[in-house]
Design a protein around this motif. Structure first.
Motif, PDB file in Angstrom:
ATOM      1  N   THR A 116      -6.780 -10.888   3.932  1.00  0.00           N
ATOM      2  CA  THR A 116      -7.854 -11.806   3.559  1.00  0.00           C
ATOM      3  C   THR A 116      -7.280 -12.931   2.715  1.00  0.00           C
ATOM      4  N   SER A 117      -7.552 -14.179   3.135  1.00  0.00           N
ATOM      5  CA  SER A 117      -7.088 -15.359   2.405  1.00  0.00           C
ATOM      6  C   SER A 117      -8.274 -16.274   2.165  1.00  0.00           C
ATOM      7  N   ASN A 118      -8.727 -16.319   0.915  1.00  0.00           N
ATOM      8  CA  ASN A 118      -9.899 -17.132   0.566  1.00  0.00           C
ATOM      9  C   ASN A 118     -11.077 -16.847   1.487  1.00  0.00           C
ATOM     10  N   GLY A 119     -11.294 -15.573   1.761  1.00  0.00           N
ATOM     11  CA  GLY A 119     -12.414 -15.146   2.586  1.00  0.00           C
ATOM     12  C   GLY A 119     -12.135 -15.153   4.067  1.00  0.00           C
ATOM     13  N   ARG A 120     -11.001 -15.717   4.493  1.00  0.00           N
ATOM     14  CA  ARG A 120     -10.651 -15.735   5.912  1.00  0.00           C
ATOM     15  C   ARG A 120      -9.873 -14.478   6.263  1.00  0.00           C
ATOM     16  N   ARG A 121     -10.172 -13.926   7.431  1.00  0.00           N
ATOM     17  CA  ARG A 121      -9.565 -12.678   7.867  1.00  0.00           C
ATOM     18  C   ARG A 121      -8.475 -12.979   8.897  1.00  0.00           C
ATOM     19  N   LEU A 122      -7.256 -12.518   8.582  1.00  0.00           N
ATOM     20  CA  LEU A 122      -6.079 -12.833   9.393  1.00  0.00           C
ATOM     21  C   LEU A 122      -5.461 -11.553   9.927  1.00  0.00           C
ATOM     22  N   ASN A 123      -5.268 -11.522  11.216  1.00  0.00           N
ATOM     23  CA  ASN A 123      -4.639 -10.370  11.861  1.00  0.00           C
ATOM     24  C   ASN A 123      -3.125 -10.419  11.663  1.00  0.00           C
ATOM     25  N   TYR A 124      -2.538  -9.247  11.379  1.00  0.00           N
ATOM     26  CA  TYR A 124      -1.080  -9.191  11.279  1.00  0.00           C
ATOM     27  C   TYR A 124      -0.572  -7.850  11.755  1.00  0.00           C
ATOM     28  N   GLU A 125       0.734  -7.784  12.004  1.00  0.00           N
ATOM     29  CA  GLU A 125       1.403  -6.544  12.380  1.00  0.00           C
ATOM     30  C   GLU A 125       2.698  -6.433  11.596  1.00  0.00           C
ATOM     31  N   LEU A 126       2.961  -5.236  11.093  1.00  0.00           N
ATOM     32  CA  LEU A 126       4.232  -4.932  10.444  1.00  0.00           C
ATOM     33  C   LEU A 126       4.811  -3.707  11.115  1.00  0.00           C
ATOM     34  N   GLN A 127       6.003  -3.844  11.658  1.00  0.00           N
ATOM     35  CA  GLN A 127       6.630  -2.728  12.348  1.00  0.00           C
ATOM     36  C   GLN A 127       8.135  -2.804  12.178  1.00  0.00           C
ATOM     37  N   GLY A 128       8.811  -1.695  12.463  1.00  0.00           N
ATOM     38  CA  GLY A 128      10.249  -1.703  12.410  1.00  0.00           C
ATOM     39  C   GLY A 128      10.808  -0.844  11.294  1.00  0.00           C
ATOM     40  N   ASN A 129      12.116  -0.963  11.080  1.00  0.00           N
ATOM     41  CA  ASN A 129      12.847  -0.121  10.143  1.00  0.00           C
ATOM     42  C   ASN A 129      13.756  -0.965   9.269  1.00  0.00           C
ATOM     43  N   GLY A 130      14.077  -0.421   8.097  1.00  0.00           N
ATOM     44  CA  GLY A 130      14.995  -1.090   7.192  1.00  0.00           C
ATOM     45  C   GLY A 130      14.283  -1.732   6.027  1.00  0.00           C
ATOM     46  N   ASP A 131      15.064  -2.125   5.014  1.00  0.00           N
ATOM     47  CA  ASP A 131      14.500  -2.758   3.823  1.00  0.00           C
ATOM     48  C   ASP A 131      14.301  -4.259   4.005  1.00  0.00           C
ATOM     49  N   ALA A 132      15.082  -4.867   4.859  1.00  0.00           N
ATOM     50  CA  ALA A 132      14.964  -6.311   5.075  1.00  0.00           C
ATOM     51  C   ALA A 132      13.770  -6.615   5.967  1.00  0.00           C
ATOM     52  N   VAL A 133      12.975  -7.589   5.553  1.00  0.00           N
ATOM     53  CA  VAL A 133      11.776  -7.982   6.303  1.00  0.00           C
ATOM     54  C   VAL A 133      11.983  -9.362   6.911  1.00  0.00           C
ATOM     55  N   LEU A 134      11.731  -9.468   8.198  1.00  0.00           N
ATOM     56  CA  LEU A 134      11.703 -10.741   8.897  1.00  0.00           C
ATOM     57  C   LEU A 134      10.243 -11.129   9.098  1.00  0.00           C
ATOM     58  N   MET A 135       9.833 -12.287   8.596  1.00  0.00           N
ATOM     59  CA  MET A 135       8.459 -12.744   8.774  1.00  0.00           C
ATOM     60  C   MET A 135       8.447 -13.915   9.742  1.00  0.00           C
ATOM     61  N   PHE A 136       7.632 -13.801  10.786  1.00  0.00           N
ATOM     62  CA  PHE A 136       7.577 -14.805  11.845  1.00  0.00           C
ATOM     63  C   PHE A 136       6.271 -15.587  11.786  1.00  0.00           C
TER      64      PHE A 136
END
Length: 272
Positions: free
Chosen positions: A5-25
């Motif tokens: 939720t961002s300022n009342g807006r609802r945003l779909n996301y997915e987080l998957q995978g392994n490891g400590d490093a996060v890649l955000m696309f």
């Protein structure tokens, strides 16, 4: 499906995978998080992969409220917070690259590195973006499909892998027109030419040699201004270069993230 939720807006996301490093696309205008399916498949065995849909794109709720790149950057941070991600290697294509530039200047502590694909610090002319926004509201998304076909992909891709092109164009067809118009106006007003030299994160640039929207010269301008930035030009590749050259893009992303992650053991090489 996870929702931020961002300022009342609802945003779909997915987080998957392994490891400590996060890649955000972050995706191109008119596409969904599915734009990064090939990269997710290649990289999720070695990294956590965080993807999300812009307002009115994919499965995120529509919003016709006027916005700026700062608002879209706040959406990205809200997604990170909802996913429990403190810092990430940020990968943005086109509009996503603009969001990445803004974050690098205004929230550098949340990013570890920045990969900018097929983007620019300024994308004129503003009048064309305003006309595109008005057309979307009046005519819907259908007129943009054929226009995008020729700008997003090279003739080589259209002939050799038409299903790839149709998949991306289907994402465009399902975008909420009012939300698309908002994003067009974000691009209309975006201009960081006087500030990109202040970016102090590790930055790599990836351009498509046949990209008519953000040609290599646009990214060369960024490379010249951002200290230490590196650049790769892929060919054949037009605007959605990650679909046209998926393996090369995945390798570039993995290598750059490994090189700039504080714990090298957290991000093992991807067989991409």
């Amino acid at each position: 499906m996870p929702i931020a939720t961002s300022n009342g807006r609802r945003l779909n996301y997915e987080l998957q995978g392994n490891g400590d490093a996060v890649l955000m696309f972050a995706s191109s205008l008119g596409t969904s998080l599915e734009l990064w399916d090939r990269q997710t498949e290649a990289l999720a065995p070695h990294f956590q992969v965080l993807r999300y849909d812009y307002r009115g794109h994919g499965r995120s709720f529509p919003s016709g409220e006027a916005a700026s790149v700062a608002d879209f950057a706040a959406d990205a941070l809200a997604v990170m917070d909802a996913a429990g991600v403190g810092r990430a290697h940020f990968i943005g294509l086109s509009l996503g690259g603009m969001i990445g530039q803004h974050l690098a200047l205004h929230a550098p502590g949340r990013l570890l590195s920045l990969t900018l694909c097929a983007t620019a610090a300024y994308l004129p002319p503003p009048d064309a973006w305003e006309q595109r926004a008005r057309n979307a509201v009046v005519q819907g998304m259908e007129p943009f499909i054929e226009i995008s076909r020729g700008r997003w992909f090279t003739p080589h891709l259209l002939a050799s892998a038409p299903d790839v092109a149709e998949g991306a164009l289907a994402q465009l067809a399902h975008v909420d027109p009012a939300s698309y118009a908002v994003a067009c106006r974000v691009i209309r007003d975006f201009d960081l030419r006087s500030r990109v030299s202040e970016i102090r994160l590790p930055v790599q640039l990836i351009a498509g040699e046949q990209d008519p929207s953000t040609p290599p010269a646009a990214l060369e301008g960024l490379r010249a201004e951002i200290p230490g930035a590196t650049m790769t030009i892929l060919s054949p590749a037009a605007h959605l270069l990650n679909l046209e050259r998926p393996d090369e893009v995945s390798r570039l992303i993995a290598s750059f993230a490994r090189r700039h992650h504080p714990d090298q053991s957290a991000a093992q090489p991807a067989d991409a």
